[in-house]
Enzyme design. Structure first.
Site, PDB file in Angstrom:
ATOM      1  N   SER A  65      45.209  46.051  55.632  1.00  0.00           N
ATOM      2  CA  SER A  65      45.988  44.913  56.340  1.00  0.00           C
ATOM      3  C   SER A  65      46.061  45.430  57.770  1.00  0.00           C
ATOM      4  O   SER A  65      46.879  44.524  58.480  1.00  0.00           O
ATOM      5  CB  SER A  65      47.419  44.923  55.388  1.00  0.00           C
ATOM      6  OG  SER A  65      47.435  44.224  54.349  1.00  0.00           O
ATOM      7  N   CYS A  66      45.673  46.485  58.156  1.00  0.00           N
ATOM      8  CA  CYS A  66      45.481  46.625  59.651  1.00  0.00           C
ATOM      9  C   CYS A  66      44.783  45.535  60.258  1.00  0.00           C
ATOM     10  O   CYS A  66      44.825  45.009  61.506  1.00  0.00           O
ATOM     11  CB  CYS A  66      44.926  47.993  60.082  1.00  0.00           C
ATOM     12  SG  CYS A  66      45.927  49.525  59.897  1.00  0.00           S
TER      13      CYS A  66
END
Length: 403
Positions: A65-66
Site C-alpha cells: 500500500s505504499c
C-alpha cells in the site's frame, strides 16, 4: 547479516536499529533511506533477498500500500495543473460511475477512503486484478456499502482502480504510464507501477507474515462474517491475495503477471531509495505547489475506520500519524510520525513519508512481512531513530515533537 551502504554519523541510531532488526527482530532482507534537506544521510541495505542471495543495492520489492502514495501524487499533479477538480463529482470524468447511490461521490471521497466501495460483492473471476477494464466496470456498477462521504473505511484494494481510472480519464494515459512519465523518470526513481520484464530478476519475493498469536479485529471480522467488507476485501480478489501454486509456496502477488500490472493500490515495486526519492521533492516544496501539498496532506478522514476497525487518519490519498498502542496488542500498530508528516505504509510494514518542515524524506522496504496493519515494529524502530537523531522526543499520543 551486517548492513551495507552509507550512514551519516548523525544518524548512527538508524544504522544501529537496522542492524538490530536483522540480528534480533526477524528481518530477512531490507533497505532504509533517509534524505534530509536534499542530502542522502542514510542509504542502507542488508540481509537476504532470496535464500542464499544477498539483498543488494539495486534489489527491489513489492511495497504493497505504499503504492497509494504514488497514485495519490498523480491525482494531485493533475489537480495542481487545473485538469482535475477534487471537489467535482466523479461523474464529471467517469459518467458511468453515477449509478446505485454513487452520483454524489466526489473525487475527494475516492482519495479519502470515503467512497463506500472498499470491496466488491459478486465473486471476481480468476486474475481479475490484471484486467483493468473489468475492474472499473464492476466498480462503476457496484452499490456502495455506505453513503459516500458520510464515513471512512480503508479501500485497501479498490483505491487504485477508483483513483487510477479518474487519472486515466483525465490524462488519457494509463496510471503506470502517467506515473512513469510524470514522476519516476523526471526524478530518476527506480520505482515501478508496471514492472518491465527486464527488471524482474532484481525483485525480492514477499515472505508472508508468521501467523499472529491473536489476529487483529479486521481479520477476526473477515473470517467470521463472510459477507462483510472485511471478508470480501480479503477473499474476493480473483486470487491476488492467495497462493500461486497448489503447494502454497509462492503468492499470486509475486507472479510476473502481477508485477507487470499497473495496480495503483498495492502493486508498486521499488526499494527504500525509491520511496524516499518520491517524497523528497514534496519535502522540499518541489513537484507540487505548496498549496496543493497542503491540500494533499490535510487530515480529511479520522476516527474509527469502518473497514480496518481501528482508528486511522488520512489526508487525500496519504496517511497521517496515528498511535494505536492503547488498543489490545493485536490492534496496536499504527504509524507514528510527527504532526507535520504524511505518507503511506504498506501491508507488512514498508513505509514512505515526508516531513516538509524538516525537509525530510524517509523510505523503508523489506521482504519479510509483519503481522499487523500498520508500520511494524521493525519499521517503526527506524522511524523513531530518525526522529531521535533530529532531536525529537515522543510525547503524548505517540507523536514526535521537537524537544
Amino acid at each position: 547479516m551486517t548492513a551495507q551502504g552509507t550512514c551519516d554519523p548523525r544518524f548512527s541510531q538508524v544504522a544501529e536499529e537496522f542492524e538490530r532488526n536483522l540480528a534480533d527482530r526477524g528481518e530477512v532482507g531490507a533497505s532504509v533511506c533517509v534524505i534530509l534537506d536534499g542530502e542522502v544521510v542514510v542509504d542502507l541495505w542488508g540481509g537476504e533477498a532470496v535464500p542464499g542471495e544477498p539483498w543488494r543495492r539495486d534489489t527491489i520489492g513489492h511495497v504493497w500500500s505504499c503504492t497509494k502514495g504514488a497514485t495519490a501524487l498523480c491525482a494531485h499533479l493533475l489537480a495542481a495543473r487545473g485538469d482535475l477538480d477534487l471537489d467535482a463529482p466523479v461523474t464529471r470524468y467517469w459518467p458511468e460511475y453515477g449509478v446505485r447511490g454513487k452520483s454524489g461521490t466526489l473525487v475527494r471521497h475516492l482519495l479519502a477512503h470515503q467512497a463506500g466501495l472498499p470491496a466488491l460483492r459478486e465473486p471476481l473471476p480468476p486474475n481479475a486484478f490484471f484486467d483493468w477494464k473489468l475492474m472499473v466496470e464492476r466498480l462503476a456498477a457496484e452499490e456502495p456499502f455506505w453513503e459516500p462521504g458520510t464515513r471512512h473505511g480503508y479501500h485497501g484494494l479498490t483505491f487504485g482502480f477508483l483513483v487510477g481510472e479518474v487519472i486515466r480519464r483525465v490524462s488519457g494515459r494509463s496510471l503506470g504510464t502517467f506515473f512513469r512519465e510524470e514522476v519516476a523518470e523526471p526524478l530518476g526513481l527506480d520505482f515501478w507501477l508496471g514492472l518491465p520484464e527486464s527488471e524482474e530478476g532484481r525483485v525480492a519475493p514477499t515472505i508472508p507474515a508468521d501467523p499472529p498469536a491473536e489476529p487483529p479485529s479486521f481479520y477476526l471480522r473477515a473470517f467470521s462474517e463472510p459477507g462483510s467488507p472485511q471478508a470480501l476485501l480479503f477473499t474476493n480478489t480473483g486470487g491476488y491475495m492467495g497462493a500461486s501454486d497448489a503447494a502454497g509456496s509462492a503468492m499470486m502477488s509475486d507472479t510476473r503477471e502481477a508485477h507487470a500490472a499497473e495496480y495503483g493500490a498495492i502493486g508498486a515495486i521499488t526499494n527504500a531509495r525509491g520511496l524516499a526519492g518520491m517524497y523528497r521533492p514534496l519535502a522540499e516544496g518541489r513537484l507540487l505547489p505548496v498549496e496543493q501539498r497542503t491540500i494533499m496532506s490535510t487530515t480529511t478522514s479520522a476516527g474509527m475506520d469502518a473497514v480496518l476497525l481501528v482508528p486511522t487518519r488520512f489526508g487525500l490519498g496519504v496517511m497521517r500519524s496515528v498511535d494505536n498502542r492503547y488498543l489490545p496488542p493485536a490492534d496496536s500498530e499504527g504509524a507514528m510520525m510527527s504532526t507535520t508528516a504524511f505518507g503511506h505504509s504498506g501491508m507488512g510494514g514498508s513505509a514512505g513519508f515526508c516531513d516538509p518542515p524538516l525537509r525530510l524524506a524517509f523510505g523503508y522496504t523489506m521482504n519479510k512481512q509483519g503481522a499487523g496493519l500498520g508500520i511494524n515494529p521493525r519499521g517503526q524502530a527506524l522511524v523513531d531513530a530518525t526522529y531521535r537523531s533530529l532531536g525529537y522526543d515522543q510525547l503524548g499520543g505517540g507523536i514526535w515533537y521537537r524537544s
